[in-house]
Design a protein around this motif. Structure first.
Motif, PDB file in Angstrom:
ATOM      1  N   ILE A  39      30.740  11.208  57.212  1.00 30.81           N
ATOM      2  CA  ILE A  39      29.796  11.650  56.192  1.00 30.81           C
ATOM      3  C   ILE A  39      30.332  12.895  55.511  1.00 30.81           C
ATOM      4  O   ILE A  39      29.595  13.768  55.098  1.00 30.81           O
ATOM      5  CB  ILE A  39      28.412  11.914  56.836  1.00 30.81           C
ATOM      6  N   GLY A  40      31.663  12.969  55.445  1.00 28.52           N
ATOM      7  CA  GLY A  40      32.289  14.128  54.821  1.00 28.52           C
ATOM      8  C   GLY A  40      32.701  15.168  55.845  1.00 28.52           C
ATOM      9  O   GLY A  40      33.303  16.169  55.507  1.00 28.52           O
ATOM     10  N   TYR A 182      31.638   4.723  46.854  1.00 31.75           N
ATOM     11  CA  TYR A 182      30.406   5.039  47.570  1.00 31.75           C
ATOM     12  C   TYR A 182      29.462   3.851  47.466  1.00 31.75           C
ATOM     13  O   TYR A 182      29.634   2.972  46.622  1.00 31.75           O
ATOM     14  CB  TYR A 182      29.743   6.282  46.964  1.00 31.75           C
ATOM     15  N   HIS A 184      26.771   3.826  46.110  1.00 31.55           N
ATOM     16  CA  HIS A 184      26.221   3.832  44.747  1.00 31.55           C
ATOM     17  C   HIS A 184      27.095   3.050  43.767  1.00 31.55           C
ATOM     18  O   HIS A 184      26.654   2.714  42.683  1.00 31.55           O
ATOM     19  CB  HIS A 184      26.083   5.272  44.262  1.00 31.55           C
ATOM     20  N   GLY A 316      18.768  17.907  50.820  1.00 30.82           N
ATOM     21  CA  GLY A 316      19.286  18.131  49.474  1.00 30.82           C
ATOM     22  C   GLY A 316      20.624  17.486  49.198  1.00 30.82           C
ATOM     23  O   GLY A 316      21.506  18.098  48.592  1.00 30.82           O
ATOM     24  N   ILE A 318      23.526  15.657  47.442  1.00 30.29           N
ATOM     25  CA  ILE A 318      23.825  15.669  46.006  1.00 30.29           C
ATOM     26  C   ILE A 318      23.649  14.280  45.400  1.00 30.29           C
ATOM     27  O   ILE A 318      23.286  14.139  44.240  1.00 30.29           O
ATOM     28  CB  ILE A 318      25.243  16.236  45.758  1.00 30.29           C
ATOM     29  N   ALA A 319      23.883  13.240  46.191  1.00 33.00           N
ATOM     30  CA  ALA A 319      23.578  11.893  45.714  1.00 33.00           C
ATOM     31  C   ALA A 319      22.197  11.512  46.228  1.00 33.00           C
ATOM     32  O   ALA A 319      21.970  11.536  47.434  1.00 33.00           O
ATOM     33  CB  ALA A 319      24.580  10.891  46.252  1.00 33.00           C
ATOM     34  N   PRO A 320      21.290  11.130  45.354  1.00 42.11           N
ATOM     35  CA  PRO A 320      20.038  10.569  45.865  1.00 42.11           C
ATOM     36  C   PRO A 320      20.364   9.341  46.730  1.00 42.11           C
ATOM     37  O   PRO A 320      21.347   8.648  46.477  1.00 42.11           O
ATOM     38  CB  PRO A 320      19.285  10.168  44.596  1.00 42.11           C
ATOM     39  N   SER A 367      26.717  10.543  49.838  1.00 38.43           N
ATOM     40  CA  SER A 367      27.164  11.933  49.848  1.00 38.43           C
ATOM     41  C   SER A 367      26.763  12.527  51.186  1.00 38.43           C
ATOM     42  O   SER A 367      26.099  11.876  51.995  1.00 38.43           O
ATOM     43  CB  SER A 367      26.550  12.697  48.682  1.00 38.43           C
ATOM     44  N   GLY A 368      27.169  13.754  51.444  1.00 36.05           N
ATOM     45  CA  GLY A 368      26.838  14.391  52.719  1.00 36.05           C
ATOM     46  C   GLY A 368      25.340  14.320  52.959  1.00 36.05           C
ATOM     47  O   GLY A 368      24.545  14.423  52.022  1.00 36.05           O
ATOM     48  N   TYR A 370      23.735  15.654  56.252  1.00 31.99           N
ATOM     49  CA  TYR A 370      23.301  16.816  57.047  1.00 31.99           C
ATOM     50  C   TYR A 370      22.106  16.505  57.937  1.00 31.99           C
ATOM     51  O   TYR A 370      21.280  17.373  58.221  1.00 31.99           O
ATOM     52  CB  TYR A 370      23.025  18.025  56.141  1.00 31.99           C
TER      53      TYR A 370
END
Ligand code: FES
Ligand code: FES
Lengths: 723, 154
Positions: A39-40, A182, A184, A316, A318-320, A367-368, A370
């Motif tokens: 996941i990064g 990704y 997406h 949060g 960065i990619a929904p 995207s990440g 977390y």
């Protein structure tokens, strides 16, 4: 004989076959399988290095399979900084088993002693006869058909030539050239793009839809999917789906019911109904009455108390979030960027009333995240839409608004501390109570309650499931009580976890769970006690630690900061903080230098990270994780809080939920302790807690204000200055 | 539906699209250039940034039709086949990305900045990246990569 610490490794116990881990692929490459997803955090780079090392194959020849159910090992969630202990260790044993096995067959084939064989980049060669054969010739598409040997000899750390070196992270070229695919970016034949129309808040119900709008949308090749208050649109054209969702949103009327609770959040945290449990030595709660907070001991020279408050934070991403699904012949295939395909499959099977074997889930990067962001929910949303449009793949994307307003947040917390020092500056009494919601909202079987209840959309269907009410988690250092127990040798600390009910927002696992709040509070409070007792921040910490590795990171930090004259220039301040994540993973000491300017903004000047993560496989990736965690936690500390009112969440974009920007990024120096041959100590989450503490302490050092409610934005600083 | 003529990565494309379609959907769906990312769709995060006549420009809100007659370059257009641009190389070598979702926009914005000004001050760098959000905390490495490019006079 001492017990081999590898025997009984959970990942190998569950997946004993070597073929489940290592594949000698035909194209002269090696494919490794893992249940942990990248996941990064560069786990694939670290795992590839381990396999390259044990097999003696170049790192560039190692590919890392993206996890999918039925094909790859089930290693639960990629969470809690456990991937190296799980997959890293498992793959090390698997690769060593594979190497030994291939050398044995090669010796037979080449008619030489196995001891005479050497391997270089997959070429096995005999020192005696020079005869050689490659791994790929040897295996030519065969399977190993043997179990992983947990007592296999692995390379001695002093013989490592790959582990611990700097390599280019897997996927980096794809990322910088825009070619990284990704979820997406997925395209499948006949794929539909979907968007949701969400209610205004958790409790709202769909009352009606304007028939005219529905009819016009249907004419324009837009499919509307409705199940109770779950509402979505799908269209072959992505932008058509975006516009249709907007039109449908305007055509929907919602019953707002009673709205969200509006009591003052921090007030509610300490006055709502709650489950209170004392924490025993070792960091786990016990089902016993909470001991009363007695008067401070007679010999207390100093007694202080403090209350810290931390709001809800967002992941949060960065990619929904997004999810892709196909429902065909009563079987469901799903692509998700969540942190555990197997747990999600179990939750979905329950929610959709399907057999587990009829669902296949594959990881595809987002995207990440977390922690538990919107990924699981988006996957389930996609599955619901796909089930309503059988046979056609559906790629659902959440909007920014969906992600901000609907992801499960990291809970708000209150920490109340009291501590006493004797005349020698020894801590003789310590109490720390933490209050917060659950951090355990992931859809996972085996945890309390139904996993289906933890998938967002289940609450909006025609037959809605009840919202989960999580019992307190009883393991050491999970949930609200992660790092509530200090590593310091305070005598018989009074530690209490309070799992609070009736809080307004949906909460689950965000990077470090309760540790960020707990460590910030305790490390700030330790500094307060130090000052009151006439000790330096370094002294009080060293005086109360028994663990030499803990002391080492603090001493090293102190040397670095002293040499760098941290906080000494006019108008600057510096602070430090320490924690050992979960008291079981990496040790980390952090120093931060700040300036508070005339606009009452906290400017981050320089930062130092000293970490002991045991054996380091990918130093560069580890450093990136530590730095990234520091920057993210600095953002939480200085800028972030999820806002809401009775009508729902009001932090719905990046203006209403500001995060750190490029103009406030400190210089960062990271020092990794060199510990070859030591066990891996998870480090992905090590910096967050100490960062909050170090910033709090640095602000105090700079301007003499001890802040106790995040975020430390200009308003907070001004109001602290007024009081 | 109307016809649009767009110049993207050095090629002219004739496209049929609703005239109000934001540029990013044309790039991603019709031209299969998925390097630009949709992060917010509100001109707040920078994930969708492309070059339009050399200026770093959000592509998530403004209609594709507004870009007719401009030279659009996406992240894909910065490299020449397998060979990366100096900015891409510096980002790769400094490991200036974790998940990489923000990276495309940041690489494009950095390219725009350094094309106009090979020696930007730290303030100019911060200004150029101000509207680019990164949640993984890759900022320090991005700034290091840019420092390196400035040092090399890229
Ligand atoms: S997607 Fe365009 S600025 Fe965020
Ligand atoms: S690298 Fe993940 S958002 Fe920037």
């Amino acid at each position: 004989m001492p017990k081999n610490p590898n025997i009984g490794h959970p990942s190998i116990e569950a997946h004993p076959d070597l073929d489940q881990w290592i594949e000698i692929s035909k194209d002269e490459r090696i494919l490794l399988h893992t249940g942990k997803v990248d996941i990064g955090q560069r786990i694939s780079t670290a795992l590839a290095l381990i396999v390259a090392e044990e097999l003696d194959v170049d790192y560039d020849r190692i590919d890392v399979k993206r996890t999918e159910t039925d094909v790859d090992p089930n290693e639960g969630f990629t969470a809690g900084s456990m991937s190296m202990q799980h997959s890293g260790k498992a793959l090390r044993m698997a690769s060593a088993t594979a190497r030994r096995h291939m050398l044995a067959i090669a010796a037979e084939k080449l008619e030489v002693e196995a001891e005479s064989l050497e391997v270089e980049n997959g070429l096995i060669q005999s020192r005696e006869t020079n005869a050689s054969i490659t791994y790929w010739e040897l295996m030519s598409e065969q399977k190993f058909d043997i179990p992983v040997d947990e007592s296999v000899a692995v390379k001695a750390p002093e013989n490592h030539t790959k582990v611990g070196t700097h390599v280019q992270p897997k996927g980096m070229t794809e990322i910088v050239s825009g070619r990284m695919a990704y979820i997406h970016d997925m395209v499948l034949p006949d794929m539909l793009h979907a968007r949701l129309v969400r209610p205004p808040h958790y409790r709202a119900e769909l009352k009606s839809l304007d028939d005219g709008v529905v009819a016009r949308l249907a004419e324009s090749d837009v499919t509307i999917v409705r199940d109770g208050s779950f509402l979505a649109v799908a269209s072959a054209d992505e932008y058509a789906a975006v516009k249709a969702a907007e039109r449908l949103a305007n055509a929907a009327e919602w019953d707002l019911k009673e709205g969200l609770p509006t009591a003052e959040l921090f007030e509610a945290l300490t006055s709502n109904e709650r489950v209170s449990l004392p924490i025993a030595p070792g960091g786990a709660p016990v089902e016993e009455p909470v001991p009363a907070l007695d008067n401070p001991p007679e010999n207390a020279a100093v007694t202080l108390s403090a209350r810290f408050e931390k709001p809800y934070h967002m992941h949060g991403s960065i990619a929904p979030s997004a999810g892709c699904a196909i429902y065909k012949y009563d079987k469901l295939t799903v692509w998700t960027h969540n942190q555990g395909v197997y747990p999600l499959r179990a939750a979905m099977a329950e929610a959709l009333d399907m057999a587990i074997g009829d669902i296949h889930i594959a990881y595809s990067p987002g995207s990440g995240c977390y922690g538990h962001n919107g990924a699981d929910d988006a996957a389930f949303d996609a599955a619901l839409i796909a089930r309503a449009i059988p046979g056609q793949p559906v790629l659902l994307k959440w909007t920014r608004d969906d992600e901000h307003a609907w992801e499960p947040y990291g809970s708000a917390m209150v920490c109340e501390l009291r501590g006493s020092l004797d005349a020698d500056g020894k801590v003789i009494d310590w109490s720390h109570e933490s209050y917060g919601d659950t951090f355990m909202g992931r859809p996972a079987p085996g945890r309390s309650g139904s996993p289906a209840e933890k998938l967002l959309a289940t609450h909006f269907l025609e037959d809605p499931l009840p919202w989960p009410i999580m019992p307190p988690t009883m393991g050491p250092h999970v949930g609200v009580h992660r790092n509530l127990e200090p590593l310091y040798n305070f005598p018989e600390p009074r530690l209490v976890k309070n799992l609070v009910r009736g809080l307004p927002l949906r909460a689950s696992a965000l990077r470090t769970l309760g540790a960020f709040g707990n460590v910030t509070a305790l490390e700030s409070f330790v500094d307060e006690l130090a000052e009151a007792g006439g000790l330096s921040p370094v002294e009080i910490r060293l005086n109360h630690l028994d663990d030499e590795k803990a002391k080492d990171v603090i001493r090293t930090l102190d040397e670095k900061m002293t040499a760098a004259k941290a906080g000494e220039a006019d108008g600057l301040g510096a602070g430090i903080a320490f924690s050992k994540y979960k008291n079981a993973a990496a040790y980390c000491a952090i120093g931060i230098e700040v300036e508070v300017n005339d606009e009452a903004e906290v400017l981050l000047k320089r930062a130092w990270i000293v970490a002991d993560a045991g054996e380091v496989v990918d130093p560069d990736g580890l450093t990136a994780q530590l730095e990234g965690g520091l920057i993210q936690a600095a953002s939480w500390t200085l800028h972030e809080q999820v806002t809401f009112d009775g009508g729902g969440v009001t932090s719905r974009d990046w203006d209403s939920y500001p995060i750190i920007r490029f103009n406030n990024i400190p210089e960062v120096e990271t020092i990794l302790m060199h510990r070859p041959g030591e066990p891996f100590l998870g480090a992905g989450e090590a910096t967050a807690g100490p960062t909050g503490g170090a910033i709090t302490n640095a602000i105090y050092n700079a301007i003499g204000l001890r802040l106790r409610r995040m975020p430390y934005d200009p308003d907070a600083i001004r109001s602290a200055a007024m009081n | 539906m109307s016809k649009l003529k767009l110049n993207v990565n050095g090629e002219t494309h004739e496209i049929n699209a609703d005239p109000d379609t934001p540029l990013i959907f044309v790039l991603r769906s019709q031209l299969k250039l998925t390097g630009p990312k949709l992060g917010c769709g509100q001109e707040q995060c920078g994930a969708c940034v492309v070059l339009a006549d050399g200026e770093a420009t959000n592509s998530c809100v403004r209609a594709a039709s507004e870009f007719e007659g401009q030279e659009i370059v996406t992240i894909e257009g910065l490299s020449d086949g397998e060979s990366l641009s100096p900015v891409q190389e510096a980002f790769r070598d400094e490991g200036a990305a974790q998940c990489g979702y923000c990276t495309s926009g940041i690489v494009v914005a950095t390219t725009a900045l350094l094309t106009k000004n090979t020696k930007p001050s730290p303030e100019e760098v911060h200004e150029a990246l101000h509207d680019h959000l990164c949640r993984c905390g890759s900022h320090r490495r991005v700034l290091t990569a840019i420092d390196r490019l400035i040092g090399e006079g890229a």
